[in-house]
Scaffold this active site. Sequence first.
Site, PDB file in Angstrom:
ATOM      1  CD  GLU A  81       6.624   7.719  -1.666  1.00  0.00           C
ATOM      2  OE1 GLU A  81       6.624   7.230  -2.817  1.00  0.00           O
ATOM      3  OE2 GLU A  81       6.566   7.034  -0.627  1.00  0.00           O
ATOM      4  CB  SER A 104       3.263   5.624   0.227  1.00  0.00           C
ATOM      5  OG  SER A 104       3.395   4.463   0.991  1.00  0.00           O
ATOM      6  NE  ARG A 141       9.351   5.995   0.470  1.00  0.00           N
ATOM      7  CZ  ARG A 141       9.557   5.116   1.446  1.00  0.00           C
ATOM      8  NH1 ARG A 141      10.688   5.108   2.110  1.00  0.00           N
ATOM      9  NH2 ARG A 141       8.639   4.207   1.732  1.00  0.00           N
TER      10      ARG A 141
HETATM   11  N1  EPU Z   1      -2.259   2.995   9.537  1.00  0.00           N
HETATM   12  C1  EPU Z   1      -3.579   3.250   9.818  1.00  0.00           C
HETATM   13  N2  EPU Z   1      -4.464   3.323   8.776  1.00  0.00           N
HETATM   14  C2  EPU Z   1      -4.089   3.138   7.490  1.00  0.00           C
HETATM   15  C3  EPU Z   1      -2.735   2.882   7.211  1.00  0.00           C
HETATM   16  C4  EPU Z   1      -1.824   2.817   8.248  1.00  0.00           C
HETATM   17  O1  EPU Z   1      -3.964   3.422  10.961  1.00  0.00           O
HETATM   18  O2  EPU Z   1      -4.947   3.202   6.612  1.00  0.00           O
HETATM   19  C5  EPU Z   1      -1.291   2.883  10.649  1.00  0.00           C
HETATM   20  C6  EPU Z   1      -0.851   1.428  10.852  1.00  0.00           C
HETATM   21  O3  EPU Z   1      -1.700   0.729  11.681  1.00  0.00           O
HETATM   22  C7  EPU Z   1       0.521   1.608  11.471  1.00  0.00           C
HETATM   23  C8  EPU Z   1       1.027   2.888  10.830  1.00  0.00           C
HETATM   24  O4  EPU Z   1      -0.107   3.571  10.318  1.00  0.00           O
HETATM   25  O5  EPU Z   1       0.421   1.807  12.854  1.00  0.00           O
HETATM   26  C9  EPU Z   1       2.058   2.645   9.739  1.00  0.00           C
HETATM   27  O6  EPU Z   1       1.473   1.855   8.702  1.00  0.00           O
HETATM   28  P1  EPU Z   1       2.323   0.851   7.785  1.00  0.00           P
HETATM   29  O7  EPU Z   1       3.155  -0.024   8.621  1.00  0.00           O
HETATM   30  O8  EPU Z   1       1.380   0.223   6.824  1.00  0.00           O
HETATM   31  O9  EPU Z   1       3.351   1.780   7.018  1.00  0.00           O
HETATM   32  P2  EPU Z   1       3.233   3.236   6.380  1.00  0.00           P
HETATM   33  O10 EPU Z   1       3.964   4.189   7.253  1.00  0.00           O
HETATM   34  O11 EPU Z   1       1.829   3.559   6.065  1.00  0.00           O
HETATM   35  C10 EPU Z   1       5.476   3.023   5.073  1.00  0.00           C
HETATM   36  C11 EPU Z   1       5.989   3.242   3.671  1.00  0.00           C
HETATM   37  C12 EPU Z   1       5.600   2.072   2.771  1.00  0.00           C
HETATM   38  C13 EPU Z   1       6.184   0.797   3.358  1.00  0.00           C
HETATM   39  C14 EPU Z   1       5.630   0.626   4.790  1.00  0.00           C
HETATM   40  C15 EPU Z   1       6.191  -0.567   5.500  1.00  0.00           C
HETATM   41  C16 EPU Z   1       6.036   5.656   3.403  1.00  0.00           C
HETATM   42  C17 EPU Z   1       5.434   6.844   2.729  1.00  0.00           C
HETATM   43  N3  EPU Z   1       5.445   4.479   3.143  1.00  0.00           N
HETATM   44  O12 EPU Z   1       4.057   3.037   5.017  1.00  0.00           O
HETATM   45  O13 EPU Z   1       6.200   2.290   1.493  1.00  0.00           O
HETATM   46  O14 EPU Z   1       5.832  -0.319   2.574  1.00  0.00           O
HETATM   47  O15 EPU Z   1       5.981   1.805   5.575  1.00  0.00           O
HETATM   48  O16 EPU Z   1       7.495  -0.331   5.933  1.00  0.00           O
HETATM   49  O17 EPU Z   1       7.019   5.801   4.097  1.00  0.00           O
HETATM   50  C18 EPU Z   1       5.752   3.284  -0.597  1.00  0.00           C
HETATM   51  O18 EPU Z   1       6.599   4.124  -0.316  1.00  0.00           O
HETATM   52  O19 EPU Z   1       5.131   3.299  -1.697  1.00  0.00           O
HETATM   53  C19 EPU Z   1       5.409   2.264   0.372  1.00  0.00           C
HETATM   54  C20 EPU Z   1       4.445   1.389   0.163  1.00  0.00           C
END
Ligand code: EPU
Length: 340
Positions: free
Chosen positions: A336, A240, A166
């Site tokens: 972010e 995010s 990012r």
């Molecule tokens: N999780 C939780 N609780 C929550 C949310 C997530 O326990 O409320 C856990 C999930 O179960 C999983 C882990 O956290 O084990 C990761 O969650 P997820 O796959 O939803 O991805 P993220 O790391 O929360 C990132 C990006 C998103 C992107 C997703 C999918 C960042 C800051 N965010 O989210 O990007 O869509 O991966 O690849 O890196 C954005 O930047 O606006 C965005 C939506």
Amino acid sequence: MLHFQYNVNLKSYNTFGLDVEAQIFIEIFTSEDMVLLVQSDVFKNHFKLVIGGGSNIVFVSKKIEGLVVKNAIQGIEIINKTKENVIIKAGSGMYWHNFVLFCIENGWGGVENLSLIPGTVGAAPMQNIGAYGVELVDVFESLEALEICSGKIFNFDTNQCQFGYRESIFKNSQKNKFIIVSVTFRLWLKPVFNVSYGAIKDQLAASNHKELSVKAVSDAVIAIRKSKLPDPKVLGNCGSFFKNPEIEVSFFESLEKKYPKMPHYLLPNQHIKLAAGWLIEQCGWKGLIKNNVGAHKDQALVIVNYGQATGQAIVDLALEIQASVYLTFGIKIEFEVNIF
Ligand code: EPU
């Protein structure tokens, strides 16, 4: 001709749906007009803010004293085709998902995992957008950016953009010095699919596509995003709100003893990336609403405007969340989004 407007409400130009007024406002549709704009007296003599899709910004002030420029530079052009690749250039103000749809209609691979990300083509390299195992840098060829002080357009290749998680040079040392006017991508004519992400595999297995295609992967990503992430048109949000934090392995090992179920990913730099959404959820914020603002019930990393929230209420809640994650885990989760 540059068409300036005065006292314009920006509610429909920011995905949090915040009520904020721009003293002067202009929408720019071509790179030629952008060059004219930066050379104009109105631009030179006022404070200025350039926005794209408004999907990564929280307005705290009620009025922006100065000029707000909505970058709406359009256009899409095939630069070259080889046996394996197509090189395609897109205007920076084009909506990112429209660009993705264009690539998918043509069967070109590379951006299907990045389907439905809000924002514009120009914002994509700015913060090296990423989702489901793919980042912008993976399909990036170069970009053209207008230097504000000289009015000249420069070309930046991958190294010059200094992409990170990012991050890019345009968020750091060159912040506010350039306006990105076009981005050139290298896409695949015979796509190799990245479906390693668990949720994509599950979604594809559940769908009845005949063979793997860019369309099938894109549809799977769209379905996942729709099921987890609130639609900004219905509930104001900026995706995010925080970045996922990176910590040292030794620190992770001490945390893991207490939280064995903590999601984590080993990075090539021997650091560990943690899921900020999980950390926030553990602190009890998921689904909680305060002053019309809350961490979303399905994805705690997304802060949502449930109605008439102010930008200040959004930032206040984000600071409270940040403080409580620090208190519980000793980890500072960084914003972010940009606060303005
Ligand atoms: N999780 C939780 N609780 C929550 C949310 C997530 O326990 O409320 C856990 C999930 O179960 C999983 C882990 O956290 O084990 C990761 O969650 P997820 O796959 O939803 O991805 P993220 O790391 O929360 C990132 C990006 C998103 C992107 C997703 C999918 C960042 C800051 N965010 O989210 O990007 O869509 O991966 O690849 O890196 C954005 O930047 O606006 C965005 C939506």
